[in-house]
Design an enzyme around this catalytic site. Structure first.
Site, PDB file in Angstrom:
ATOM      1  N   SER A  83     -37.484 -11.622 -10.207  1.00  0.00           N
ATOM      2  CA  SER A  83     -36.474 -11.200  -9.224  1.00  0.00           C
ATOM      3  C   SER A  83     -36.347 -12.253  -8.119  1.00  0.00           C
ATOM      4  O   SER A  83     -37.342 -12.795  -7.633  1.00  0.00           O
ATOM      5  CB  SER A  83     -36.894  -9.865  -8.607  1.00  0.00           C
ATOM      6  OG  SER A  83     -36.076  -9.591  -7.499  1.00  0.00           O
ATOM      7  N   SER A  98     -35.033 -11.420  -5.266  1.00  0.00           N
ATOM      8  CA  SER A  98     -34.973 -10.677  -3.997  1.00  0.00           C
ATOM      9  C   SER A  98     -36.079 -11.071  -3.012  1.00  0.00           C
ATOM     10  O   SER A  98     -35.790 -11.231  -1.826  1.00  0.00           O
ATOM     11  CB  SER A  98     -35.007  -9.171  -4.264  1.00  0.00           C
ATOM     12  OG  SER A  98     -33.833  -8.813  -4.935  1.00  0.00           O
ATOM     13  N   LYS A 132     -32.417   2.555 -10.875  1.00  0.00           N
ATOM     14  CA  LYS A 132     -31.310   2.839  -9.955  1.00  0.00           C
ATOM     15  C   LYS A 132     -30.812   4.292 -10.047  1.00  0.00           C
ATOM     16  O   LYS A 132     -30.369   4.851  -9.054  1.00  0.00           O
ATOM     17  CB  LYS A 132     -30.136   1.883 -10.219  1.00  0.00           C
ATOM     18  CG  LYS A 132     -30.413   0.472  -9.744  1.00  0.00           C
ATOM     19  CD  LYS A 132     -29.186  -0.396  -9.897  1.00  0.00           C
ATOM     20  CE  LYS A 132     -29.461  -1.792  -9.372  1.00  0.00           C
ATOM     21  NZ  LYS A 132     -28.267  -2.623  -9.328  1.00  0.00           N
ATOM     22  N   ASN A 150     -29.446   1.385  -4.902  1.00  0.00           N
ATOM     23  CA  ASN A 150     -30.226   0.134  -4.943  1.00  0.00           C
ATOM     24  C   ASN A 150     -30.966  -0.121  -3.637  1.00  0.00           C
ATOM     25  O   ASN A 150     -31.762  -1.054  -3.558  1.00  0.00           O
ATOM     26  CB  ASN A 150     -29.353  -1.071  -5.314  1.00  0.00           C
ATOM     27  CG  ASN A 150     -28.575  -1.607  -4.133  1.00  0.00           C
ATOM     28  OD1 ASN A 150     -28.279  -0.878  -3.191  1.00  0.00           O
ATOM     29  ND2 ASN A 150     -28.230  -2.880  -4.171  1.00  0.00           N
ATOM     30  N   ASP A 162     -24.373  -2.682  -4.101  1.00  0.00           N
ATOM     31  CA  ASP A 162     -23.902  -3.568  -5.178  1.00  0.00           C
ATOM     32  C   ASP A 162     -22.395  -3.838  -5.069  1.00  0.00           C
ATOM     33  O   ASP A 162     -21.948  -4.985  -5.157  1.00  0.00           O
ATOM     34  CB  ASP A 162     -24.216  -2.961  -6.550  1.00  0.00           C
ATOM     35  CG  ASP A 162     -25.695  -3.049  -6.878  1.00  0.00           C
ATOM     36  OD1 ASP A 162     -26.358  -3.971  -6.384  1.00  0.00           O
ATOM     37  OD2 ASP A 162     -26.181  -2.178  -7.624  1.00  0.00           O
ATOM     38  N   GLY A 168     -21.036  -2.166 -19.068  1.00  0.00           N
ATOM     39  CA  GLY A 168     -22.411  -1.765 -18.760  1.00  0.00           C
ATOM     40  C   GLY A 168     -22.554  -1.396 -17.287  1.00  0.00           C
ATOM     41  O   GLY A 168     -21.575  -1.036 -16.614  1.00  0.00           O
ATOM     42  N   GLY A 169     -23.790  -1.537 -16.787  1.00  0.00           N
ATOM     43  CA  GLY A 169     -24.101  -1.112 -15.427  1.00  0.00           C
ATOM     44  C   GLY A 169     -23.297  -1.834 -14.355  1.00  0.00           C
ATOM     45  O   GLY A 169     -22.733  -1.203 -13.451  1.00  0.00           O
ATOM     46  N   ARG A 227     -16.687  -5.029 -26.761  1.00  0.00           N
ATOM     47  CA  ARG A 227     -16.942  -5.033 -28.203  1.00  0.00           C
ATOM     48  C   ARG A 227     -17.204  -3.600 -28.683  1.00  0.00           C
ATOM     49  O   ARG A 227     -17.104  -3.308 -29.848  1.00  0.00           O
ATOM     50  CB  ARG A 227     -18.118  -5.946 -28.537  1.00  0.00           C
ATOM     51  CG  ARG A 227     -19.435  -5.499 -27.946  1.00  0.00           C
ATOM     52  CD  ARG A 227     -20.579  -6.371 -28.397  1.00  0.00           C
ATOM     53  NE  ARG A 227     -21.828  -5.910 -27.811  1.00  0.00           N
ATOM     54  CZ  ARG A 227     -22.985  -6.507 -27.951  1.00  0.00           C
ATOM     55  NH1 ARG A 227     -23.057  -7.637 -28.631  1.00  0.00           N
ATOM     56  NH2 ARG A 227     -24.066  -6.028 -27.401  1.00  0.00           N
ATOM     57  N   TYR A 229     -25.461 -15.444 -12.728  1.00  0.00           N
ATOM     58  CA  TYR A 229     -25.769 -16.539 -11.798  1.00  0.00           C
ATOM     59  C   TYR A 229     -26.792 -17.530 -12.364  1.00  0.00           C
ATOM     60  O   TYR A 229     -27.236 -18.434 -11.669  1.00  0.00           O
ATOM     61  CB  TYR A 229     -26.220 -16.018 -10.432  1.00  0.00           C
ATOM     62  CG  TYR A 229     -27.284 -14.956 -10.476  1.00  0.00           C
ATOM     63  CD1 TYR A 229     -28.618 -15.275 -10.618  1.00  0.00           C
ATOM     64  CD2 TYR A 229     -26.930 -13.622 -10.373  1.00  0.00           C
ATOM     65  CE1 TYR A 229     -29.584 -14.298 -10.667  1.00  0.00           C
ATOM     66  CE2 TYR A 229     -27.884 -12.628 -10.425  1.00  0.00           C
ATOM     67  CZ  TYR A 229     -29.218 -12.975 -10.567  1.00  0.00           C
ATOM     68  OH  TYR A 229     -30.176 -11.996 -10.617  1.00  0.00           O
ATOM     69  N   GLY A 279     -21.817 -15.316  -9.785  1.00  0.00           N
ATOM     70  CA  GLY A 279     -22.504 -14.081  -9.396  1.00  0.00           C
ATOM     71  C   GLY A 279     -23.525 -14.193  -8.276  1.00  0.00           C
ATOM     72  O   GLY A 279     -23.964 -13.180  -7.740  1.00  0.00           O
TER      73      GLY A 279
HETATM   74  P1  NAP Z   1     -25.734  -3.916 -19.336  1.00  0.00           P
HETATM   75  O1  NAP Z   1     -25.722  -2.602 -18.643  1.00  0.00           O
HETATM   76  O2  NAP Z   1     -26.686  -4.144 -20.438  1.00  0.00           O
HETATM   77  O3  NAP Z   1     -24.245  -4.170 -19.891  1.00  0.00           O
HETATM   78  C1  NAP Z   1     -23.918  -5.322 -20.602  1.00  0.00           C
HETATM   79  C2  NAP Z   1     -22.502  -5.224 -21.127  1.00  0.00           C
HETATM   80  O4  NAP Z   1     -22.219  -6.445 -21.787  1.00  0.00           O
HETATM   81  C3  NAP Z   1     -22.294  -4.111 -22.135  1.00  0.00           C
HETATM   82  O5  NAP Z   1     -20.978  -3.665 -22.033  1.00  0.00           O
HETATM   83  C4  NAP Z   1     -22.519  -4.841 -23.463  1.00  0.00           C
HETATM   84  O6  NAP Z   1     -21.829  -4.284 -24.547  1.00  0.00           O
HETATM   85  C5  NAP Z   1     -21.859  -6.172 -23.146  1.00  0.00           C
HETATM   86  N1  NAP Z   1     -22.360  -7.215 -24.009  1.00  0.00           N
HETATM   87  C6  NAP Z   1     -23.648  -7.586 -24.183  1.00  0.00           C
HETATM   88  N2  NAP Z   1     -23.711  -8.594 -25.072  1.00  0.00           N
HETATM   89  C7  NAP Z   1     -22.443  -8.839 -25.473  1.00  0.00           C
HETATM   90  C8  NAP Z   1     -21.852  -9.758 -26.402  1.00  0.00           C
HETATM   91  N3  NAP Z   1     -22.613 -10.642 -27.055  1.00  0.00           N
HETATM   92  N4  NAP Z   1     -20.524  -9.744 -26.553  1.00  0.00           N
HETATM   93  C9  NAP Z   1     -19.755  -8.868 -25.882  1.00  0.00           C
HETATM   94  N5  NAP Z   1     -20.250  -7.966 -25.003  1.00  0.00           N
HETATM   95  C10 NAP Z   1     -21.577  -7.956 -24.801  1.00  0.00           C
HETATM   96  O7  NAP Z   1     -25.980  -5.110 -18.302  1.00  0.00           O
HETATM   97  P2  NAP Z   1     -25.525  -5.176 -16.760  1.00  0.00           P
HETATM   98  O8  NAP Z   1     -26.603  -4.645 -15.921  1.00  0.00           O
HETATM   99  O9  NAP Z   1     -24.162  -4.622 -16.624  1.00  0.00           O
HETATM  100  O10 NAP Z   1     -25.523  -6.752 -16.520  1.00  0.00           O
HETATM  101  C11 NAP Z   1     -24.510  -7.576 -17.081  1.00  0.00           C
HETATM  102  C12 NAP Z   1     -24.549  -8.939 -16.432  1.00  0.00           C
HETATM  103  O11 NAP Z   1     -24.354  -8.838 -15.037  1.00  0.00           O
HETATM  104  C13 NAP Z   1     -25.878  -9.655 -16.602  1.00  0.00           C
HETATM  105  O12 NAP Z   1     -25.615 -10.922 -17.084  1.00  0.00           O
HETATM  106  C14 NAP Z   1     -26.477  -9.742 -15.230  1.00  0.00           C
HETATM  107  O13 NAP Z   1     -27.109 -10.999 -15.023  1.00  0.00           O
HETATM  108  C15 NAP Z   1     -25.257  -9.647 -14.346  1.00  0.00           C
HETATM  109  N6  NAP Z   1     -25.582  -8.999 -13.046  1.00  0.00           N
HETATM  110  C16 NAP Z   1     -25.306  -9.685 -11.932  1.00  0.00           C
HETATM  111  C17 NAP Z   1     -25.555  -9.117 -10.685  1.00  0.00           C
HETATM  112  C18 NAP Z   1     -25.257  -9.895  -9.444  1.00  0.00           C
HETATM  113  O14 NAP Z   1     -25.654  -9.492  -8.338  1.00  0.00           O
HETATM  114  N7  NAP Z   1     -24.579 -11.005  -9.542  1.00  0.00           N
HETATM  115  C19 NAP Z   1     -26.047  -7.811 -10.613  1.00  0.00           C
HETATM  116  C20 NAP Z   1     -26.323  -7.128 -11.794  1.00  0.00           C
HETATM  117  C21 NAP Z   1     -26.085  -7.730 -13.009  1.00  0.00           C
HETATM  118  P3  NAP Z   1     -22.526  -3.201 -25.514  1.00  0.00           P
HETATM  119  O15 NAP Z   1     -22.440  -1.901 -24.791  1.00  0.00           O
HETATM  120  O16 NAP Z   1     -21.676  -3.282 -26.730  1.00  0.00           O
HETATM  121  O17 NAP Z   1     -23.930  -3.656 -25.731  1.00  0.00           O
END
Ligand code: NAP
Length: 444
Positions: A14, A16, A64, A85, A100, A127-128, A149, A217, A238
């Protein structure tokens, strides 16, 4: 002293702690922020201890949602999303909120990207993080398209977002995206290290957005961002979201004490930590007897780097002792030999260099250190150095303590200037190595 933390699992990488401890340093706050490994099954048993030990904490994956039932109060927006968070602790009372979305919106605002009513926003992923961002854009009145997808999961998110905000939503496959968008937000891990060459959508799709945002990021600039920039789009990575959500958490805990521009320093701090590649080399600088060689050897071993002692390398190349080089050829000659040695090893791979105490007195060497190495100043007080020297008979410089102190005072600002950061290795080598690793954020 106040104590804060981030809880979650995994937590070791992390950013943080680095972010918040840098904020405390900037703002002269007597506070410390740590990472607490907390798998979900431990939360119930550990919650009381968290409340007793901390003044506030952040929750990350996978806590969370799970944290909500334990809290005395939850903000309306966090309750609507079912995601917290940031927890503020006041005695036994705990108040949960989510920063967030604010992190996302503040980073857009910083780049003058405004989302207005009826603007079309394309969200890639469901996703999240997509959920938080969808909600934030919907609250602004945007019309949302989720490109994914897995359409079933996205349909559930679209329905939930419509229900919570009244926004219009649509779902399509990644190869079915049509139309123009005010903003495209990339919310999948596609393009993240270790696969930085991946991009979830085609150039044609990117061309359909006025601006783009990537939640990833690592790397700082994903392929998606680079392609958008090439097409002349506003493109935001990010890391800013991460910094701004951290600032918003700080404001909840400690009040709004930030000046505009503070985020630039914090971004640079995190960028530096993230951009550090194990391929870059590390140079230790500091006064004689500051422990560069002993620490350098342990650090190199810990990081699985090779250790180089520049003095030893010069003696080897010259076939004579440094004292002889000084006596016969003078200081200028020796500094040039140091310059050559630095140049030679700046092309090396995974090296820890221990350098001579006077290396920074040559401006060329100081510049080389700054440019080519991660330079760490071992900031040891003069009295400690003197004590060490008294115990060793091999430090003739300290025979004249006044002259040694004068030299120390002259060199001190030069060390500070040449270094990327300083550490005070007062509690043993292992602690010092840990401190350096924490700053470098190296994964072994
Ligand atoms: P998550 O809940 O696991 O969701 C990921 C999403 O991406 C799901 O919709 C998943 O689809 C899709 N996905 C995964 N692999 C894929 C692929 N190969 N092709 C197409 N779609 C794909 O993850 P999350 O927490 O939302 O995090 C997603 C990204 O956000 C991460 O890269 C993380 O580093 C970034 N993030 C950034 C911050 C920030 O402060 N900048 C905060 C949180 C997260 P399926 O449902 O089909 O698996």
């Amino acid at each position: 002293m106040k104590h804060f933390a981030v809880i979650g699992s995994p937590i070791a990488h992390s950013l943080s702690p680095l972010l918040h401890n840098e904020i405390f340093r900037m703002k002269n706050k007597n506070a410390v922020y740590s990472a607490v490994h907390m798998p979900p099954e431990k939360l119930e048993k550990e919650f009381k201890r968290l409340v007793a030990d901390f003044d506030g904490f952040n929750c990350t994956i996978p806590l969370k949602q799970q944290i909500l039932p334990y809290l005395s109060q939850v903000s309306s927006s966090a309750a609507a999303l079912g995601s917290v968070n940031t927890v503020k602790i006041d005695g036994e009372k705990t108040f949960g909120s989510s920063t967030d979305a604010e992190g996302f919106l503040r980073s857009l605002a910083k780049h003058n990207i405004n989302i207005a009513k009826d603007d079309k926003v394309l969200i890639i992923g469901a996703g999240g993080v997509a959920r938080v961002i969808a909600h934030a854009c919907a609250e602004k009145g945007a019309k949302l398209t989720f490109a994914v997808r897995n359409k079933e999961k996205a349909k559930a998110l679209a329905a939930e977002t419509e229900k919570l905000t009244g926004a219009k939503t649509a779902v399509c496959g990644l190869d079915e995206i049509k139309g123009k968008f005010r903003l495209i937000v990339q919310c999948t891990p596609v393009g993240m290290y270790p696969n930085p060459d991946a991009c979830p959508v085609s150039d044609e799709v990117i061309a359909c957005g006025e601006a783009v945002f990537d939640t990833i990021y690592t790397p700082l600039k994903t392929k998606f961002i680079k392609k958008a920039e090439k097409l002349g789009k506003k493109a935001v990575g990010g890391l800013e979201m991460l910094v701004f959500q951290g600032l918003a958490s700080e404001e909840i805990w400690n009040g709004p004490t930030f000046d505009s521009g503070d985020e630039i320093h914090l971004l640079k701090t995190l960028e530096w930590a993230l951009d550090f590649s194990p391929k870059k080399n590390i140079a230790l600088i500091g006064f004689m007897a500051s422990g560069k060689s002993s620490l350098g050897k342990v650090l190199a071993q810990e990081l699985r780097f090779n250790f180089v002692d520049t003095d030893y390398e010069i003696e080897k190349a010259e076939g004579r002792k440094i004292s002889e080089i000084f006596d016969v050829n003078g200081e200028e000659y020796f500094r040039k030999a140091e310059t050559e040695t630095l140049k030679r090893f700046s092309h090396g791979d995974r090296l820890v260099l221990s350098t001579g105490g006077g290396i920074i007195s040559s401006p060329e060497n100081a510049e080389l250190l700054k440019r080519e190495f991660i330079t760490v100043f071992l900031d040891v007080p003069f009295e400690t150095l003197k004590m060490r020297a008294e115990r060793s008979c091999e430090r003739p410089l300290f025979r004249d303590v006044t002259a040694a102190k004068e030299l120390y005072d002259r060199r001190y600002p030069l060390y500070k200037k040449a270094a990327d950061f300083a550490i005070t290795p007062s509690e043993g080598l292992v602690k010092a190595v840990g401190e350096i690793e924490e700053k470098l954020k190296i994964e072994n």
